[in-house]
Scaffold this active site. Sequence first.
Site, PDB file in Angstrom:
ATOM      1  N   ASP A   1       6.164  22.841  50.839  1.00 28.11           N
ATOM      2  CA  ASP A   1       6.615  22.249  51.968  1.00 28.11           C
ATOM      3  C   ASP A   1       5.349  21.194  52.410  1.00 28.11           C
ATOM      4  O   ASP A   1       3.916  21.577  52.829  1.00 28.11           O
ATOM      5  CB  ASP A   1       6.279  23.338  53.333  1.00 28.11           C
ATOM      6  CG  ASP A   1       7.374  24.324  53.371  1.00 28.11           C
ATOM      7  OD1 ASP A   1       8.078  24.531  52.070  1.00 28.11           O
ATOM      8  OD2 ASP A   1       8.048  24.892  54.381  1.00 28.11           O
TER       9      ASP A   1
ATOM     10  N   LYS B   1      11.935  19.545  57.917  1.00 27.30           N
ATOM     11  CA  LYS B   1      11.320  20.728  58.887  1.00 27.30           C
ATOM     12  C   LYS B   1      10.801  20.094  60.193  1.00 27.30           C
ATOM     13  O   LYS B   1      10.114  19.162  59.977  1.00 27.30           O
ATOM     14  CB  LYS B   1      10.172  21.422  57.871  1.00 27.30           C
ATOM     15  CG  LYS B   1       9.640  22.611  58.525  1.00 27.30           C
ATOM     16  CD  LYS B   1       8.714  23.365  57.662  1.00 27.30           C
ATOM     17  CE  LYS B   1       7.739  24.336  58.152  1.00 27.30           C
ATOM     18  NZ  LYS B   1       6.858  24.823  57.251  1.00 27.30           N
TER      19      LYS B   1
ATOM     20  N   LYS C   1      15.149  23.166  58.647  1.00 21.32           N
ATOM     21  CA  LYS C   1      13.988  24.290  58.758  1.00 21.32           C
ATOM     22  C   LYS C   1      13.384  24.099  60.089  1.00 21.32           C
ATOM     23  O   LYS C   1      12.535  23.474  60.283  1.00 21.32           O
ATOM     24  CB  LYS C   1      13.182  24.517  57.731  1.00 21.32           C
ATOM     25  CG  LYS C   1      12.129  25.618  57.864  1.00 21.32           C
ATOM     26  CD  LYS C   1      11.209  25.798  56.756  1.00 21.32           C
ATOM     27  CE  LYS C   1      10.244  26.775  57.071  1.00 21.32           C
ATOM     28  NZ  LYS C   1       9.321  27.051  55.942  1.00 21.32           N
TER      29      LYS C   1
END
Length: 308
Positions: free
Chosen positions: A145, A208, A244
């Site tokens: 991430d 995300k 996400k």
Amino acid sequence: ELGWISKVYVNRPAVVRHAEEIKKWKTVKGNWQAAWLLKAVTCIDLTTLSGDDTPSNVQRLCFKAKHPIREDLLKALDMHDKGITAGAVCVYPARVSDAVNTLKAAGCNIPVASVAAGFPSGQTPLETKLTEIRLAVEYGAREIDIVISRSLVLTGQWEGLYEEIRQCRAACGEAHMKTILATGELGSLANVYKASMIAMMAGSDFIKTSTGKEVENATFPVGIVMMRAIKEYYWQTGYKVGFKPAGGIRTAKEAITWLMLVKEELGVEWLTPELFRLGASSLLGDIEQQIFYHVTGSYALQHELAMA
């Protein structure tokens, strides 16, 4: 393809109005609620990103990821043999080895995700970011991430943003890359849409919303805008990019609402761990509490459910 984003306009009042309508959606009940909650569990990136993380609390998190819901509750729902686990365990690079070793010892194939690239601020040199990514992969992380440099968005340096994300993607190698946009610090919904597009063009497997450390994290307006970008990118390229939301998602009802929104905006095919994740640390506790209530008719006492 700068032409895709040069004329972007986001109708903010319409987005906000739609987001307010989402909050009023009636949630599902009974067995349907239990089914949606178990689906949510399989999409959770069970996360600990604290300065006081130790091998022991990472180990506890890993065992919770493998056994997210009490076995007797799953048996009551006839779901004990369906392999219900969390989607991933997410930690800092320094704790990746602890998580990988714990899950391997437990005979579990849950992927370990690691934040990297100067998380959460992104205010480190690109060389440092790339080194951190490579180390996390070397330690055994199967998902990375990364966090973008917000300054590149705020100053309109779209080619620079593309190049940064592209190099991060290359550093990830075989690992999946989720690109954190830190939407609460991008200034406008138009910037959120543009950053989403650039991140996908540069090879992101997921986009995300947040690091969870900003003042404003996952909200429905930014979720709507990011999902519309994902849909547009899919129409243009045929390539499915995951989504996400992360930060501030704490209740079972919120989790179901996000699932319903993904179903509405992107379709059922996105409701899998391969294309949808929920970044959360305390959410699982409330989901298990709601499932306990569904099975027994009463809420669990604090000591009756294992810590997440």
